[in-house]
Design an enzyme around this catalytic site. Structure first.
Site, PDB file in Angstrom:
ATOM      1  N   GLU A 122     -31.273 -18.000  -7.492  1.00  0.00           N
ATOM      2  CA  GLU A 122     -30.329 -17.924  -6.364  1.00  0.00           C
ATOM      3  C   GLU A 122     -28.877 -17.767  -6.809  1.00  0.00           C
ATOM      4  OE1 GLU A 122     -32.838 -20.053  -6.595  1.00  0.00           O
ATOM      5  OE2 GLU A 122     -34.004 -20.012  -4.738  1.00  0.00           O
TER       6      GLU A 122
ATOM      7  N   PHE B  78     -39.796 -32.520   2.030  1.00  0.00           N
ATOM      8  CA  PHE B  78     -39.949 -31.620   0.888  1.00  0.00           C
ATOM      9  C   PHE B  78     -38.878 -30.524   0.926  1.00  0.00           C
ATOM     10  CE2 PHE B  78     -41.917 -27.751  -1.005  1.00  0.00           C
ATOM     11  CZ  PHE B  78     -41.898 -28.206  -2.313  1.00  0.00           C
ATOM     12  N   GLN B  79     -38.203 -30.351  -0.169  1.00  0.00           N
ATOM     13  CA  GLN B  79     -37.114 -29.371  -0.314  1.00  0.00           C
ATOM     14  C   GLN B  79     -35.993 -29.590   0.703  1.00  0.00           C
ATOM     15  OE1 GLN B  79     -38.875 -25.379  -0.676  1.00  0.00           O
ATOM     16  NE2 GLN B  79     -38.940 -25.671  -2.881  1.00  0.00           N
TER      17      GLN B  79
ATOM     18  N   LYS C 242     -35.870 -24.779  10.151  1.00  0.00           N
ATOM     19  CA  LYS C 242     -36.998 -23.877  10.359  1.00  0.00           C
ATOM     20  C   LYS C 242     -37.409 -23.811  11.836  1.00  0.00           C
ATOM     21  CE  LYS C 242     -41.286 -22.591   8.061  1.00  0.00           C
ATOM     22  NZ  LYS C 242     -42.291 -22.967   7.046  1.00  0.00           N
TER      23      LYS C 242
ATOM     24  N   MET D  68     -14.578 -18.306 -26.995  1.00  0.00           N
ATOM     25  CA  MET D  68     -13.372 -18.966 -26.500  1.00  0.00           C
ATOM     26  C   MET D  68     -13.406 -20.459 -26.822  1.00  0.00           C
ATOM     27  SD  MET D  68     -10.543 -18.070 -25.248  1.00  0.00           S
ATOM     28  CE  MET D  68     -10.414 -16.688 -24.115  1.00  0.00           C
TER      29      MET D  68
END
Lengths: 182, 601
Positions: B67, B129-130, B179, B498
């Protein structure tokens, strides 16, 4: 490079400037999470919150009013005002402290425990401050007092030696004198 | 993809058929907002939206591999096209993985709309969940965000999100949709049919009196300078044209932040190069010694200002910015103008002409003589080599061999990024995509995919380091799937360069965990993904191999083995002023900062 020069920008000390207290009145959308946005902004940018009040003010217009008292240098206070104005849910920001027409009031509930002379003295001082007893037992009072925060501070100073045991303050509320609304 | 193509798409919904599911409202809203591409990754809490996408041929969905890649790809798409980038991810880890890119977009003012799935409303707060508190976690890294609790609010929120993301100072806006709201039926309303409930109304037009005053100050300046930033890019290509016109009228030199490169053409004699920590000697000294500074669409970032109390001490400062909170945040200015960079520049040009102003030619001649003296210091010079590829040389050759082509550059973060900013020359805006404020390693490859999608026929090169590229290397698979022939040009010095440079400079050459050990064979890695791999460690073969990369029609990983311990110079050491730069010909860089200075870090 010497000791006066920080080796990294992260080590640069902020320049010393006098801090002052400021009260901001915010008109915000009455939506879940708006208070979090305002408080989160203060936390994320390291600003102080000295007092905070919030309540719905207009159900039809979906607005709430938040009054927040903060401390900082003039520069920081200007930043706070600008940052608050950026929050999408904030409709208006008003710096009450800088407004000569601004009125600030606070309410406190003060529990004082004592007997004899102290008890009489507490009641007498409460009358002078127009504090109202809202509960009493044979050895205590609960006073309700409202006014400018400095007046409440003064009242508390006087109650402390007389047996102040508990204190609850609403935080500052503010409004502008005159005919115009915010 | 293939399944999608084989199923005949449903005809677009009739305009009178306005009752649909929340998921269909999302998709319809995106189409009505002119979205053509979205970057996403499916998961449980966004399946209804993915189902609605299945029937929508007007939206191209790019399936990323992580993502974070979706958000950076959306940034690259937005930065190179001026259109908002759109991201669709699931709840919980889908949303948290996207956060880095969202924060990056906030720091660099990139318009982005992120749609996240959320567990059903009745499960919110149950540690489902999630489940993650996505709006809570993203409040401080979005311009605005929403949790949609009622499908009736959805059309307005979708359209408002695009408005907020793209107007004023652009930024990311997140919409978290449970949802059950995606399944619920509601009435769709189009962009013109919803009323905003917020007082959001960014100011774009500058104050005319202040603009007239600014024109006067610039005309009276003896040593003026334009310090320009990403705000000009965000204001659209017209703003870059206006900048060129106004700079020509005033005869003033122009420098830019990292984010603003391309707004002013590098080929113009008035161009001083980038300013700041790794900016040019002439740009930084001109900033230090100027008498009138015109900051347009930049924000006095600490990488730009160096030591604040020694920042351009003798100048009057004009600051043009669309964000009022940028004014006086880091540097106090004399004349703030709040407004869109393009609009204010146009008004400045008008005010300059209306006021009959003329540049002070005699003073400017002296100023340019001084600037030429600084330029003669040749601050970007480096020691060439016939045996190893100098990283600066690699960028120079890449620039020369792609010059005149339709080329877009993205970068990762580190030395290679600064060398790219110093040695690649940009003539037009929207050609340079880099992670400025956030400094996100892993940005460049996914951003390049977004750029390639917005500009299918163009040459897109991600100038990378061997460390950064590994942070989002998985997106090479996305490049293969969607036939996006981006070129990954790795300046491989086997160090987090760097970090190594700072350890050399500030930490007594104690190279703590900055060596890129156990590197993959990048050529084989490219081949494993189905891309083309090229390796080069010989300066004599560099041109031929760069041409091989350019001429490949596949994605390419170019493993350019460069000098391992080259430092990126010139440099303003942190805590120093613009006129205290370390130059490339410094003999003993480890002792530029003495023991006392090092002890402070």
């Amino acid at each position: 490079m010497n000791n006066q020069t920080p080796a990294s920008a992260y080590d640069m000390a902020a320049t010393e400037e006098a801090e002052q207290t400021a009260t901001f009145a915010l008109l915000v959308d009455n939506e879940p999470g708006v208070l979090h946005r305002v408080v989160g902004l203060f936390a994320a940018r390291g600003y102080n919150i000295e007092s905070l009040t919030v309540a719905e003010t207009d159900r039809k217009a979906h607005t709430s009013r938040i009054t927040v008292v903060t401390r900082g240098t003039r520069h920081v206070l200007d930043q706070i005002e600008a940052q608050l104005n950026k929050v999408v849910n904030v409709r208006r920001v008003h710096d009450v402290t800088r407004d000569p027409n601004g009125v600030e009031r606070e309410l406190a509930l003060v529990k004082v425990r004592g007997q004899g002379v102290d008890r009489v003295e507490a009641l007498r001082i409460a009358e002078i401050f127009r504090a109202k007893p809202v509960d009493t037992t044979l050895e205590s009072f609960v006073f309700e007092i409202s006014g400018a925060p400095s007046k409440i501070d003064k009242f508390l100073d006087l109650m402390r030696p007389l047996g102040l045991v508990e204190l609850s303050r609403t935080g500052v509320l503010s409004i502008e004198r005159g005919v115009e609304g915010m | 993809m293939t399944a999608h193509q084989t199923i005949e798409s449903k005809a677009p919904p009739q305009t009178d058929d306005r009752t649909m599911t929340g998921a269909e409202i999302v998709v319809r809203g995106l189409v009505d907002q002119g979205v053509e591409v979205l970057f996403g990754y499916p998961g449980g809490a966004v399946l209804p939206i993915y189902d609605a996408l299945f029937h929508e041929p007007r939206l191209q969905h790019i399936l990323v591999r992580h993502e974070q890649g979706a958000t950076h790809a959306a940034e690259g798409y937005a930065r190179s096209s001026g259109k908002p980038g759109v991201v669709l991810v699931t709840s919980g880890p889908g949303a948290t993985n996207a956060i880095t890119g969202i924060m990056d977009a906030l720091m660099d003012s990139i318009p982005m709309v992120v749609i996240t799935g959320q567990v059903p409303t009745h499960l919110i707060g149950t540690d489902a969940f999630q489940e993650a508190d996505t709006v809570g976690m993203t409040r401080s890294c979005t311009k605005h965000n929403y949790l949609v609790k009622d499908v009736r609010d959805l059309p307005q929120i979708i359209h408002e999100a695009f408005k907020i993301a793209t107007t004023g100072r652009p930024g990311p806006v997140l919409i978290d949709i449970p949802k059950d709201v995606q399944f619920a039926k509601g009435e769709y309303r189009g962009p013109g049919e919803v009323a905003s409930t917020h007082a959001y109304a960014p100011r774009t037009k500058g104050d005319q009196n202040r603009i007239a005053e600014a024109a006067r100050m610039i005309a009276q300046a003896r040593r003026p300078i334009f310090y320009t930033g990403g705000g000009i890019i965000n204001a659209g290509p017209k703003a870059s044209q206006s900048l060129r016109e106004f700079a020509a009228l005033t005869g003033a030199p122009v420098t830019s932040t990292l984010m603003g490169l391309g707004a002013f053409p590098a080929a113009d004699p008035a161009w001083l190069g980038m300013l700041g920590m790794h900016g040019t000697f002439e740009a930084n000294n001109a900033m230090h010694d100027c008498d009138v500074m015109v900051c347009i669409g930049a924000r006095f970032d600490d990488r730009v200002t160096g030591r604040l109390d020694a920042f351009s001490p003798g100048s009057k400062k004009i600051h043009i910015d669309i964000d009022a909170s940028s004014i006086n945040k880091n540097v106090r200015v004399d004349l703030p103008i709040i407004g869109d960079a393009g609009s204010v520049l146009d008004d400045l040009i008008a005010a300059w002409k209306a006021g009959g102003h003329e540049a002070n030619k005699a003073a400017l001649t002296d100023w340019w003589a001084q600037i030429d003296a600084w330029r003669a210091r040749r601050c970007l010079a480096y020691r060439p080599s016939e045996t190893v590829i100098k990283p600066q040389y690699a960028i120079e050759r890449l620039y020369e061999l792609t010059k005149g082509k339709d080329v877009y550059i993205t970068t990762e973060v580190g030395q290679h990024q600064m060398w790219a900013a110093q040695f690649f020359r940009f003539e037009e805006p929207n050609r340079w995509m880099t992670s400025g404020g956030a400094g996100t390693m892993g940005y460049g490859l996914p951003a390049a995919l977004g750029v390639q999608l917005a500009h299918p026929g163009s040459l897109v090169v991600d100038i990378a380091g061997e460390a950064s590229i590994q942070m989002c290397i998985q997106e090479l698979s996305t490049a293969i799937q969607f036939d996006l022939p981006v070129k990954i040009f790795i300046l491989n010095n086997e160090w987090m360069g760097m970090v190594r440079q700072w350890q050399q400079l500030l930490h007594g050459e104690r190279y703590s965990h900055s060596y890129s050990d156990s590197l993959p064979d990048f050529v084989k890695l490219a081949e494993a993904y189905g891309a083309h791999g090229i390796r080069c460690d010989d300066p004599a073969q560099l041109d031929a191999k760069i041409l091989e990369m350019i001429n490949s029609d596949k994605p390419v990983i170019f493993d350019c083995r460069v000098e391992k311990t080259e430092n990126c110079l010139p440099m303003i050491p942190s805590g120093k002023a613009h006129n205290e730069m370390i130059m490339g010909d410094v003999e003993d860089i480890g002792n530029v900062i003495d023991a006392a200075g090092r002890g402070l870090v």
